[in-house]
Design an enzyme around this catalytic site. Structure first.
Site, PDB file in Angstrom:
ATOM      1  N   ASP A  11       0.832  -1.204   0.000  1.00  0.00           N
ATOM      2  CA  ASP A  11       0.000   0.000   0.000  1.00  0.00           C
ATOM      3  C   ASP A  11       0.871   1.260   0.000  1.00  0.00           C
ATOM      4  O   ASP A  11       1.971   1.250   0.544  1.00  0.00           O
ATOM      5  CB  ASP A  11      -0.893  -0.036   1.259  1.00  0.00           C
ATOM      6  CG  ASP A  11      -2.102   0.869   1.113  1.00  0.00           C
ATOM      7  OD1 ASP A  11      -2.254   1.513   0.062  1.00  0.00           O
ATOM      8  OD2 ASP A  11      -2.882   0.940   2.080  1.00  0.00           O
ATOM      9  N   HIS A  28       2.900   3.201  -8.955  1.00  0.00           N
ATOM     10  CA  HIS A  28       2.722   1.771  -9.247  1.00  0.00           C
ATOM     11  C   HIS A  28       3.956   1.208  -9.979  1.00  0.00           C
ATOM     12  O   HIS A  28       4.362   0.075  -9.747  1.00  0.00           O
ATOM     13  CB  HIS A  28       1.474   1.544 -10.102  1.00  0.00           C
ATOM     14  CG  HIS A  28       0.205   1.921  -9.393  1.00  0.00           C
ATOM     15  ND1 HIS A  28      -0.052   1.574  -8.093  1.00  0.00           N
ATOM     16  CD2 HIS A  28      -0.881   2.638  -9.795  1.00  0.00           C
ATOM     17  CE1 HIS A  28      -1.244   2.041  -7.728  1.00  0.00           C
ATOM     18  NE2 HIS A  28      -1.760   2.693  -8.748  1.00  0.00           N
ATOM     19  N   THR A  57     -10.266  -7.218  -5.979  1.00  0.00           N
ATOM     20  CA  THR A  57     -11.524  -7.216  -6.744  1.00  0.00           C
ATOM     21  C   THR A  57     -12.180  -5.822  -6.683  1.00  0.00           C
ATOM     22  O   THR A  57     -12.983  -5.488  -7.534  1.00  0.00           O
ATOM     23  CB  THR A  57     -12.512  -8.272  -6.189  1.00  0.00           C
ATOM     24  OG1 THR A  57     -12.539  -8.179  -4.760  1.00  0.00           O
ATOM     25  CG2 THR A  57     -12.105  -9.678  -6.565  1.00  0.00           C
ATOM     26  N   ARG A  62     -11.372   1.982  -9.603  1.00  0.00           N
ATOM     27  CA  ARG A  62     -10.459   3.125  -9.778  1.00  0.00           C
ATOM     28  C   ARG A  62     -10.645   3.744 -11.165  1.00  0.00           C
ATOM     29  O   ARG A  62     -11.201   3.109 -12.055  1.00  0.00           O
ATOM     30  CB  ARG A  62      -9.016   2.657  -9.594  1.00  0.00           C
ATOM     31  CG  ARG A  62      -8.777   2.222  -8.168  1.00  0.00           C
ATOM     32  CD  ARG A  62      -7.328   2.048  -7.854  1.00  0.00           C
ATOM     33  NE  ARG A  62      -7.200   1.769  -6.431  1.00  0.00           N
ATOM     34  CZ  ARG A  62      -6.106   1.952  -5.712  1.00  0.00           C
ATOM     35  NH1 ARG A  62      -5.030   2.407  -6.280  1.00  0.00           N
ATOM     36  NH2 ARG A  62      -6.092   1.678  -4.427  1.00  0.00           N
ATOM     37  N   LEU A 122      12.060 -19.686  -4.237  1.00  0.00           N
ATOM     38  CA  LEU A 122      10.909 -18.945  -3.715  1.00  0.00           C
ATOM     39  C   LEU A 122       9.691 -19.054  -4.640  1.00  0.00           C
ATOM     40  O   LEU A 122       9.837 -18.969  -5.861  1.00  0.00           O
ATOM     41  CB  LEU A 122      11.295 -17.453  -3.593  1.00  0.00           C
ATOM     42  CG  LEU A 122      10.172 -16.504  -3.194  1.00  0.00           C
ATOM     43  CD1 LEU A 122       9.982 -16.525  -1.677  1.00  0.00           C
ATOM     44  CD2 LEU A 122      10.446 -15.085  -3.661  1.00  0.00           C
TER      45      LEU A 122
END
Ligand code: FPP
Length: 228
Positions: A11, A28, A57, A62, A122
């Site tokens: 966030d 982003h 979801t 946005r 990983l």
């Protein structure tokens, strides 16, 4: 000791960009680079599975240009980093309903999943178009269908139910960045016994040092799973 499974609510991308007078999409973009940094750090530290909340979801609400950028990001990300992920033996998976994304987005994600499927390091699991209630609902429907069709008994256990979810594992540590302390419909089933770590650091600024801090916090906790 590193936790086995770590989940992160990434966030603060928008605030990171705003602080710099940049469009939200710049946050982003930087946030996607942070995914690479944190995945490599997690691998170094011996974490086995890293689950990242990349698109919920609810994110469809946005503005259109932001949604469209978020749909393009996996392509930009894998173009830049897939070779490195391969070299580092990282396996890419996803959790969520991929089929709602544009075909090109689905293709790049499926390609990364296929290309890395035999890697043994990983597991980097991207939660995309993911919502926990929806995940549980889909699992319950699938189970109910199987019972109705006589494919299985009405004998569900907690452990068996987990297998109907996108993410079957319990999560050891959940991190949320940017100072918010909410679950936002993320892994509600899998977080039943998880330790939570909240930090004010915005996701684009998160790095190996911050991950180490979170692991140190986790290692200082006394996990009792309801015992004493
Ligand atoms: C939350 O910050 C972040 C998101 C909704 C998107 C997270 C996506 C990435 C970090 C990149 C995804 C990349 C790949 C490769 C899948 P926010 O926009 O809500 O920030 P704000 O609360 O400061 O506005």
């Amino acid at each position: 000791m590193a936790p086995k499974t770590v989940a992160i609510i990434m966030d603060g991308n928008g605030r990171w960009a705003k602080k710099r007078g940049l469009p939200r999409t710049a946050g982003h973009k930087k946030g996607a680079d942070t995914i690479r940094t944190v995945a490599l750090a997690a691998q170094d530290m011996g974490i086995q599975k890293l689950i990242l909340y990349a698109f919920s979801t609810e994110n469809w609400k946005r503005p259109e240009d932001e949604v469209s950028y978020l749909c393009k990001l996996p392509g930009l990300f894998f173009n830049k980093f897939i070779n490195e992920l391969m070299e580092k033996n990282i396996r890419v998976t996803f959790a969520g309903e991929l089929e709602k994304f544009p075909q090109t987005t689905q293709n790049v994600i499926n390609k990364a999943v296929n290309m890395t499927k035999d890697n043994t390091g990983l597991e980097l699991c991207l939660a995309i178009n993911y919502g926990s209630r929806r995940e549980m609902l889909l699992g319950m429907k699938k189970y109910a269908d199987e019972v109705a069709q006589g494919k299985r008994e009405n004998d569900l256990t907690e452990e068996e139910f987990s297998k109907y979810l996108f993410v079957p594992e319990d999560i050891d540590l959940m991190i949320r960045t940017s100072g918010e302390e909410r679950l936002s419909n993320f892994m509600l089933w899998q977080l039943a016994y998880t330790e939570f770590y909240f930090t004010d650091v915005l996701w684009p600024d998160f790095n190996k040092k911050e991950l180490i801090k979170a692991i140190e916090y986790y290692n200082g906790r006394d996990r009792r799973f309801g015992g004493i």
